[in-house]
Design a protein around this motif. Structure first.
Motif, PDB file in Angstrom:
ATOM      1  N   PHE A 103      49.929  45.301  33.615  1.00 12.20           N
ATOM      2  CA  PHE A 103      51.319  44.836  33.617  1.00 12.20           C
ATOM      3  C   PHE A 103      51.978  45.136  34.958  1.00 12.20           C
ATOM      4  N   LEU A 104      51.842  46.371  35.436  1.00 18.11           N
ATOM      5  CA  LEU A 104      52.494  46.759  36.691  1.00 18.11           C
ATOM      6  C   LEU A 104      51.939  45.959  37.864  1.00 18.11           C
ATOM      7  N   ASN A 105      50.641  45.686  37.860  1.00 22.92           N
ATOM      8  CA  ASN A 105      50.061  44.877  38.934  1.00 22.92           C
ATOM      9  C   ASN A 105      50.642  43.465  38.940  1.00 22.92           C
ATOM     10  N   LEU A 106      50.798  42.878  37.739  1.00 23.35           N
ATOM     11  CA  LEU A 106      51.342  41.526  37.648  1.00 23.35           C
ATOM     12  C   LEU A 106      52.844  41.493  37.949  1.00 23.35           C
ATOM     13  N   ALA A 107      53.524  42.613  37.758  1.00 26.09           N
ATOM     14  CA  ALA A 107      54.957  42.678  38.050  1.00 26.09           C
ATOM     15  C   ALA A 107      55.227  42.941  39.529  1.00 26.09           C
ATOM     16  N   GLN A 108      54.258  43.526  40.216  1.00 24.33           N
ATOM     17  CA  GLN A 108      54.453  43.887  41.618  1.00 24.33           C
ATOM     18  C   GLN A 108      53.848  42.883  42.586  1.00 24.33           C
ATOM     19  N   ASP A 109      52.955  42.031  42.111  1.00 22.49           N
ATOM     20  CA  ASP A 109      52.315  41.054  42.991  1.00 22.49           C
ATOM     21  C   ASP A 109      52.043  39.789  42.197  1.00 22.49           C
ATOM     22  N   HIS A 110      51.793  38.698  42.918  1.00 21.59           N
ATOM     23  CA  HIS A 110      51.552  37.413  42.266  1.00 21.59           C
ATOM     24  C   HIS A 110      50.063  37.099  42.240  1.00 21.59           C
ATOM     25  N   VAL A 111      49.700  36.167  41.377  1.00 23.47           N
ATOM     26  CA  VAL A 111      48.321  35.685  41.257  1.00 23.47           C
ATOM     27  C   VAL A 111      48.334  34.184  41.509  1.00 23.47           C
ATOM     28  N   LEU A 112      47.468  33.730  42.400  1.00 24.15           N
ATOM     29  CA  LEU A 112      47.369  32.300  42.668  1.00 24.15           C
ATOM     30  C   LEU A 112      46.559  31.628  41.564  1.00 24.15           C
ATOM     31  N   LEU A 113      47.069  30.478  41.084  1.00 23.08           N
ATOM     32  CA  LEU A 113      46.419  29.731  40.008  1.00 23.08           C
ATOM     33  C   LEU A 113      46.107  28.311  40.458  1.00 23.08           C
ATOM     34  N   ASP A 114      45.186  27.690  39.746  1.00 22.56           N
ATOM     35  CA  ASP A 114      44.944  26.247  39.846  1.00 22.56           C
ATOM     36  C   ASP A 114      44.724  25.786  41.290  1.00 22.56           C
ATOM     37  N   GLN A 115      43.737  26.380  41.931  1.00 24.63           N
ATOM     38  CA  GLN A 115      43.386  26.028  43.316  1.00 24.63           C
ATOM     39  C   GLN A 115      44.564  26.188  44.280  1.00 24.63           C
ATOM     40  N   GLY A 116      45.299  27.266  44.085  1.00 23.35           N
ATOM     41  CA  GLY A 116      46.374  27.593  45.017  1.00 23.35           C
ATOM     42  C   GLY A 116      47.615  26.738  44.918  1.00 23.35           C
ATOM     43  N   THR A 117      47.773  26.006  43.815  1.00 27.75           N
ATOM     44  CA  THR A 117      48.952  25.153  43.675  1.00 27.75           C
ATOM     45  C   THR A 117      50.087  25.842  42.926  1.00 27.75           C
ATOM     46  N   LYS A 118      49.796  26.970  42.291  1.00 31.04           N
ATOM     47  CA  LYS A 118      50.824  27.728  41.573  1.00 31.04           C
ATOM     48  C   LYS A 118      50.649  29.216  41.848  1.00 31.04           C
ATOM     49  N   SER A 119      51.738  29.931  41.683  1.00 30.79           N
ATOM     50  CA  SER A 119      51.725  31.391  41.788  1.00 30.79           C
ATOM     51  C   SER A 119      52.335  31.936  40.498  1.00 30.79           C
ATOM     52  N   PHE A 120      51.734  33.006  39.952  1.00 27.58           N
ATOM     53  CA  PHE A 120      52.158  33.556  38.657  1.00 27.58           C
ATOM     54  C   PHE A 120      52.377  35.050  38.780  1.00 27.58           C
ATOM     55  N   TRP A 121      53.428  35.542  38.118  1.00 29.07           N
ATOM     56  CA  TRP A 121      53.687  36.982  38.025  1.00 29.07           C
ATOM     57  C   TRP A 121      54.598  37.235  36.834  1.00 29.07           C
ATOM     58  N   LEU A 122      54.883  38.509  36.558  1.00 27.77           N
ATOM     59  CA  LEU A 122      55.742  38.891  35.443  1.00 27.77           C
ATOM     60  C   LEU A 122      57.041  39.495  35.951  1.00 27.77           C
ATOM     61  N   GLU A 123      58.135  39.187  35.271  1.00 27.39           N
ATOM     62  CA  GLU A 123      59.417  39.813  35.564  1.00 27.39           C
ATOM     63  C   GLU A 123      59.351  41.249  35.056  1.00 27.39           C
ATOM     64  N   GLN A 124      59.629  42.222  35.920  1.00 21.98           N
ATOM     65  CA  GLN A 124      59.285  43.604  35.615  1.00 21.98           C
ATOM     66  C   GLN A 124      60.125  44.230  34.510  1.00 21.98           C
ATOM     67  N   THR A 125      61.349  43.803  34.299  1.00 25.99           N
ATOM     68  CA  THR A 125      62.176  44.444  33.276  1.00 25.99           C
ATOM     69  C   THR A 125      61.935  43.882  31.881  1.00 25.99           C
ATOM     70  N   SER A 126      61.438  42.652  31.793  1.00 28.72           N
ATOM     71  CA  SER A 126      61.261  42.019  30.477  1.00 28.72           C
ATOM     72  C   SER A 126      59.828  41.576  30.201  1.00 28.72           C
ATOM     73  N   GLY A 127      59.029  41.405  31.235  1.00 27.99           N
ATOM     74  CA  GLY A 127      57.681  40.878  31.054  1.00 27.99           C
ATOM     75  C   GLY A 127      57.639  39.365  30.928  1.00 27.99           C
ATOM     76  N   ALA A 128      58.753  38.672  31.221  1.00 25.26           N
ATOM     77  CA  ALA A 128      58.779  37.213  31.122  1.00 25.26           C
ATOM     78  C   ALA A 128      57.912  36.591  32.213  1.00 25.26           C
ATOM     79  N   LYS A 129      57.341  35.434  31.914  1.00 23.71           N
ATOM     80  CA  LYS A 129      56.485  34.731  32.864  1.00 23.71           C
ATOM     81  C   LYS A 129      57.324  34.108  33.982  1.00 23.71           C
ATOM     82  N   CYS A 130      56.806  34.193  35.199  1.00 28.31           N
ATOM     83  CA  CYS A 130      57.437  33.589  36.372  1.00 28.31           C
ATOM     84  C   CYS A 130      56.396  32.770  37.123  1.00 28.31           C
ATOM     85  N   TYR A 131      56.850  31.693  37.748  1.00 32.10           N
ATOM     86  CA  TYR A 131      55.938  30.826  38.505  1.00 32.10           C
ATOM     87  C   TYR A 131      56.609  30.360  39.789  1.00 32.10           C
TER      88      TYR A 131
END
Length: 321
Positions: A103-131
């Motif tokens: 969780f903390l890794n996803l809240a502190q940094d982003h992950v590239l998805l779909d051949q670099g066309t999207k970036s994904f991470w989590l909002e740190q206070t709620s865990g909501a998805k961000c793109y």
């Protein structure tokens, strides 16, 4: 070492209050202490709060710290279906760590998805998805013509390339994301993330308009968007100074002031901590069970002034703070 806790209680007969003694240890009260609950019960209770509350509860006692760090708690904070999202990552994500570390890794940094066309991470206070939708994943009119747009490598971008506007008068771009990709029962906002080249003009036009629709239904009031900071926009004439208008579309004679009956809120950009600028394009509420595409648009197809100098990283979709 046990501590003697003195507690005074008043007697009903009006005589001197009596003194009662309760014994407590370093973890708290022995009698009716919440820390005497099984770890599984504590973990379940903490999992019903928020990631921020879980981190705070770790300071209560060693029992709370252990429960608040358990996979039971942080598995609940991770969004449903997160494994299927991470399966689309361009580079493998370590899923063998604890759920809290993930969780903390996803809240502190982003992950590239779909051949670099999207970036994904989590909002740190709620865990909501961000793109963030990269400029490559956006539909941009004339983007495939090198006379008008070009793809540039920028070391400070999270994507391999950013789109740079060379010269257009008809400006139209849009991005889409499925409702099911987002967290349910969450208020979201969409932001254009960009920078301006040393030479830029025409990007503060009063007819640049943003809108958000879901299933072709308008869910966000249209708003005027300036891509120059407020002070710059106030000091320069409408639409900048990079060339004259080619005319207006459909007989619309709004001019610099716009039609009074269609006045809307003007969004101005602000600087981000990562060195880019962002401007809000609108907001929407993603209800539980919503389906269909969220379409985010930014256009200027009315006054048709020449525009130049926009360096576009993408469109960010995150919970509205």
């Amino acid at each position: 070492m046990d501590l003697q806790i003195m507690k005074r209680s008043r007697r009903d007969d009006g005589k001197e209050p009596r003194v009662e003694t309760t014994v407590a240890n370093e973890e708290g009260y022995d009698d009716c202490s919440i820390t005497r609950l099984p770890e599984a019960c504590l973990a379940h209770a903490i999992s019903l709060t928020t990631p921020m509350d879980a981190c705070r509860s770790s300071a209560v006692s060693s029992a709370f710290q252990k429960a608040a760090s358990s996979d039971t708690v942080w598995e609940r904070f991770l969004p449903p279906g997160y494994t299927s999202i991470l399966d689309r990552a361009d580079h493998p994500v370590d899923l063998t760590s604890t759920k809290k570390e993930l969780f903390l890794n996803l809240a502190q940094d982003h992950v590239l998805l779909d051949q670099g066309t999207k970036s994904f991470w989590l909002e740190q206070t709620s865990g909501a998805k961000c793109y963030m939708l990269s400029s490559r994943s956006l539909m941009i009119i004339l983007a495939d013509n090198p006379i008008y747009w070009r793809q540039s490598y920028l070391p400070d971008s999270r994507f391999e390339e950013a789109a740079e506007l060379l010269s257009v008068c008809w400006f139209e771009m849009s991005g889409n994301i499925d409702c099911t990709e987002l967290s349910p029962n969450t208020q979201y906002a969409a932001y254009l993330v960009f920078n301006l080249a040393d030479e830029s003009y025409g990007l503060d036009c009063p007819t640049q308009e943003a809108s958000i629709t879901i299933r072709d239904l308008m869910v966000s009031a249209k708003r005027t968007v300036s891509l120059h900071p407020r002070t710059t926009a106030q000091e320069t004439p409408p639409c900048g100074s990079g060339g004259g208008c080619l005319g207006t579309r459909g007989g619309d004679e709004r001019g610099g002031g716009g039609r009074a009956e269609e006045e809307s809120t003007v969004s101005y950009p602000r600087e981000r901590g990562d060195g880019w600028m962002e401007v809000e394009l609108g907001e929407f509420y993603n209800h539980y069970g919503d389906t269909g595409m969220v379409a985010i648009r930014l256009t200027e197809t009315v006054q048709l002034h020449w525009k130049k100098g926009l360096i576009l990283e993408g469109v960010e979709i995150r919970p509205k703070s």
